[in-house]
Scaffold this active site. Structure first.
Site, mmCIF file in Angstrom:
data_model
loop_
_atom_site.group_PDB
_atom_site.id
_atom_site.type_symbol
_atom_site.label_atom_id
_atom_site.label_comp_id
_atom_site.label_asym_id
_atom_site.label_seq_id
_atom_site.Cartn_x
_atom_site.Cartn_y
_atom_site.Cartn_z
ATOM 1 N N HIS A 159 0.840 -1.193 0.000
ATOM 2 C CA HIS A 159 0.000 0.000 0.000
ATOM 3 C C HIS A 159 0.875 1.243 0.000
ATOM 4 O O HIS A 159 1.963 1.242 0.570
ATOM 5 C CB HIS A 159 -0.930 0.024 1.225
ATOM 6 C CG HIS A 159 -2.114 0.906 1.024
ATOM 7 N ND1 HIS A 159 -2.071 2.252 1.286
ATOM 8 C CD2 HIS A 159 -3.347 0.640 0.539
ATOM 9 C CE1 HIS A 159 -3.248 2.769 0.982
ATOM 10 N NE2 HIS A 159 -4.044 1.821 0.525
ATOM 11 N N ASP A 203 -7.961 -5.687 -1.196
ATOM 12 C CA ASP A 203 -8.277 -6.523 -2.354
ATOM 13 C C ASP A 203 -7.830 -7.970 -2.203
ATOM 14 O O ASP A 203 -8.242 -8.826 -2.990
ATOM 15 C CB ASP A 203 -7.651 -5.911 -3.613
ATOM 16 C CG ASP A 203 -8.204 -4.532 -3.879
ATOM 17 O OD1 ASP A 203 -9.434 -4.397 -3.882
ATOM 18 O OD2 ASP A 203 -7.426 -3.589 -4.047
HETATM 19 N N1 AMX Z 1 4.505 -7.064 -4.960
HETATM 20 C C1 AMX Z 1 5.716 -6.844 -5.523
HETATM 21 N N2 AMX Z 1 6.354 -5.672 -5.438
HETATM 22 C C2 AMX Z 1 5.775 -4.698 -4.738
HETATM 23 C C3 AMX Z 1 4.535 -4.870 -4.098
HETATM 24 C C4 AMX Z 1 3.880 -6.111 -4.244
HETATM 25 N N3 AMX Z 1 2.685 -6.360 -3.716
HETATM 26 N N4 AMX Z 1 4.209 -3.728 -3.469
HETATM 27 C C5 AMX Z 1 5.202 -2.849 -3.718
HETATM 28 N N5 AMX Z 1 6.147 -3.441 -4.491
HETATM 29 C C6 AMX Z 1 7.349 -2.836 -5.066
HETATM 30 C C7 AMX Z 1 6.957 -1.677 -5.957
HETATM 31 O O1 AMX Z 1 6.547 -2.141 -7.235
HETATM 32 C C8 AMX Z 1 8.235 -0.862 -5.959
HETATM 33 O O2 AMX Z 1 9.150 -1.501 -6.810
HETATM 34 P P1 AMX Z 1 10.141 -0.654 -7.783
HETATM 35 O O3 AMX Z 1 10.930 0.214 -6.877
HETATM 36 O O4 AMX Z 1 10.929 -1.686 -8.478
HETATM 37 O O5 AMX Z 1 9.247 0.148 -8.683
HETATM 38 C C9 AMX Z 1 8.738 -1.045 -4.523
HETATM 39 O O6 AMX Z 1 8.137 -2.247 -4.041
HETATM 40 C C10 AMX Z 1 8.369 0.082 -3.592
HETATM 41 O O7 AMX Z 1 6.980 0.280 -3.656
HETATM 42 P P2 AMX Z 1 6.174 0.824 -2.366
HETATM 43 O O8 AMX Z 1 6.711 2.181 -2.068
HETATM 44 O O9 AMX Z 1 6.194 -0.190 -1.289
HETATM 45 O O10 AMX Z 1 4.700 0.867 -2.907
HETATM 46 P P3 AMX Z 1 4.002 2.003 -3.802
HETATM 47 O O11 AMX Z 1 3.502 3.054 -2.892
HETATM 48 O O12 AMX Z 1 4.886 2.460 -4.907
HETATM 49 O O13 AMX Z 1 2.795 1.207 -4.471
HETATM 50 C C11 AMX Z 1 0.979 -0.320 -4.501
HETATM 51 C C12 AMX Z 1 1.671 0.806 -3.727
HETATM 52 C C13 AMX Z 1 -0.327 -0.640 -3.834
HETATM 53 C C14 AMX Z 1 0.696 0.181 -5.922
HETATM 54 C C15 AMX Z 1 1.911 -1.557 -4.525
HETATM 55 O O14 AMX Z 1 2.099 -2.026 -3.213
HETATM 56 C C16 AMX Z 1 1.387 -2.668 -5.408
HETATM 57 O O15 AMX Z 1 1.644 -2.642 -6.611
HETATM 58 N N6 AMX Z 1 0.641 -3.668 -4.839
HETATM 59 C C17 AMX Z 1 0.055 -4.731 -5.619
HETATM 60 C C18 AMX Z 1 -1.193 -4.247 -6.334
HETATM 61 C C19 AMX Z 1 -2.329 -4.010 -5.352
HETATM 62 O O16 AMX Z 1 -2.635 -4.847 -4.519
HETATM 63 N N7 AMX Z 1 -2.984 -2.860 -5.478
HETATM 64 C C20 AMX Z 1 -4.151 -2.530 -4.663
HETATM 65 C C21 AMX Z 1 -3.868 -1.465 -3.630
HETATM 66 C C22 AMX Z 1 -5.117 -1.111 -2.858
HETATM 67 C C23 AMX Z 1 -6.100 -0.393 -3.733
HETATM 68 O O17 AMX Z 1 -5.849 0.696 -4.198
HETATM 69 N N8 AMX Z 1 -7.220 -0.988 -4.015
#
Ligand code: AMX
Length: 473
Positions: free
Chosen positions: A347, A402
């Protein structure tokens, strides 16, 4: 000292004090949401005016270059009254946590989950409504719940291969045909009255969403058959499940909880921010909300509920229905090594397990403890976080909303995972439209942050001296 209704009324009449009159009216059992809003808005406008005059120059933090390249994470830039998200504790709707909402908001007869109507009242006014006020809202939404022919026809003619979220956003856009806000604006209505027309559109739109959502579902998965009219005796969620062709009262209870918890997650998430941004151009509520829904349809946002189920099904195909811990670990690492995210985990703001996940888990523990899919999702809850932590870069390895919703929907027979985000969207309307009404009531201006080119940033950051060292080759 607590005041009785009679003593406050006497005082109000004697002194002709508007604030007191409002307080009196708000206590009355037959008060309408619109009447309460009329009072609240004038009070809030005065309060904010005074606050800005006294503290308008107070600084809320600094913006770094990393924040600008990093999706504006951590920039304090938005006002949202309906809910606030704490990284550790999760969401609070006007100060109430999810368990507090479950305890304090009125439930349906024979039900125990909160009615989303009550949450809408809370988000709009800041007050926990009475049972009567919630019933009144159910009736009002049922009254307003009709679809114009052109939208029904348009949905029938959509290709079956068009994603339900595209259909949902298109239908909402087409509902703007009857926008009271757009009509009033074109007639030159005074800007102090914008919120009233925005309120009218938002109430109409919320009332019509179950019809739109259910029509999409029936057209795609029920050969167009099933109830297509709102029943004035039913609440908003019960109408939705009925028109979706479900008759299990427990599924309706689930839907009340689902529509409550997905409604709002403060203002910075993509769907809320988009609705607010598009609304700031005075696009009417239908257009603003449709834009928000197109953002919700992204796999990193609301589409993640569909992605989770697809990911879990692939897992089961590869490993069988009851995978071992080692098989789960291998599958998660395979996902990560192929450059994909684990859907349902992580998140942008939260740093703990999402309380929306927790309350869905509690629902499952109560109603479907032996469901194989629930067991698998519980197993993932143990296995995914240590792996995401090991990865080293994920800021929150815990599950979000989710990760759990699809399990519950599947259990009650809704297996069409492409459809799940539409239900998220129906719920999200409550939060973002309540906020949109407040945006217009507070006269918030068109949103327009300043942007910079990389070249300009380099100059600023290096004082123009070292810019040449970071020049493009
Ligand atoms: N699986 C794999 N990698 C992940 C991850 C996950 N669930 N969550 C974060 N990361 C990665 C990011 O892709 C990023 O990688 P990068 O530096 O290579 O680009 C790194 O970890 C740092 O990211 P973060 O600061 O922890 O997260 P964020 O704020 O950039 O993104 C979110 C948040 C939700 C988009 C991300 O955690 C994600 O993609 N989760 C999976 C999709 C998901 O479940 N989305 C639903 C969120 C809730 C909603 O809005 N309904």
């Amino acid at each position: 000292m607590p005041f009785s209704l009679r003593s406050v009324r006497r005082l109000a009449v004697a002194q002709n004090v508007q604030v007191l009159k409002c307080a009196v009216r708000a206590m009355a059992s037959d008060v309408t949401l619109l009447e309460v809003m009329e009072c609240k808005i004038s009070e809030e406008q005065e309060r904010i005016k005074k606050f800005r005059k006294e503290h308008g120059e107070f600084k809320m933090g600094e913006v770094t270059i990393n924040m600008m390249y990093g999706g504006m994470r951590g920039i304090n830039a938005l006002i949202t009254e309906t809910s606030v998200l704490d990284p550790e504790e999760g969401i609070r709707f006007r100060g109430l946590s999810i368990p507090e909402c479950q305890e304090q908001l009125p439930a349906a007869e024979n039900g125990c989950e909160p009615l989303p109507e009550g949450l809408f009242w809370l988000m709009m006014t800041g007050d926990v409504p009475t049972k009567g006020q919630v019933q009144q809202l159910s009736c009002e939404w049922a009254d307003r719940g009709k679809l114009p022919d052109h939208v029904t026809k348009m949905l029938k003619n959509m290709p079956k291969t068009l994603h339900p979220m595209s259909q949902f956003a298109a239908a909402i856009t087409a509902l703007n045909h009857d926008s009271k806000f757009a009509k009033a604006y074109s007639k030159g209505v005074h800007k102090t009255k914008y919120w009233l027309y925005c309120y009218e559109d938002c109430m109409d739109l919320i009332a019509k969403l179950p019809l739109v959502a259910a029509a999409i579902y029936r057209n795609l998965y029920r050969e167009g058959k099933g109830p297509d009219k709102v029943d004035s005796k039913l609440d908003w969620s019960a109408n939705l499940t009925k028109m979706l062709t479900y008759d299990d009262p427990q599924f309706t209870e689930l839907m009340r909880l689902y529509l409550t918890i997905h409604s709002d997650h403060e203002g910075g998430n993509v769907s809320a921010h988009t609705t607010h941004l598009v609304g700031s151009a005075l696009s009417d509520p239908y257009l603003s909300f449709a834009a928000g829904m197109l953002g919700l349809a992204g796999p990193l946002h609301g589409l993640a509920n569909q992605e989770v189920l697809i990911w879990v099904q692939k897992l089961q195909k590869e490993t069988g229905k009851e995978p071992s811990e080692k098989q789960l670990q291998d599958y998660i690492w395979k996902t990560l090594k192929s450059g994909q995210v684990v859907p349902g985990y992580g998140h942008a703001v939260l740093r703990k397990t999402d309380p929306r996940y927790t309350c869905q888990r509690e629902f499952a523990q109560k109603h479907l403890p032996d469901d194989p899919l629930f067991k698998l999702v519980s197993q993932l809850y143990k296995v995914v976080p240590p792996i995401l932590t090991e990865l080293g870069k994920v800021k929150n390895p815990w599950p979000n909303v989710d990760a759990h919703s699809g399990v519950l929907l599947q259990y009650y027979g809704m297996k069409e995972m492409n459809y799940y985000t539409v239900l998220f969207g129906v719920s999200r309307a409550l939060g973002v439209l309540a906020s949109l009404i407040w945006d217009r009531a507070l006269g918030l201006p068109i949103e327009r942050p300043k942007s910079f080119s990389t070249e300009a940033l380099i100059k600023k950051a290096t004082g123009g001296k070292k810019g040449k060292d970071i020049k493009k080759k």
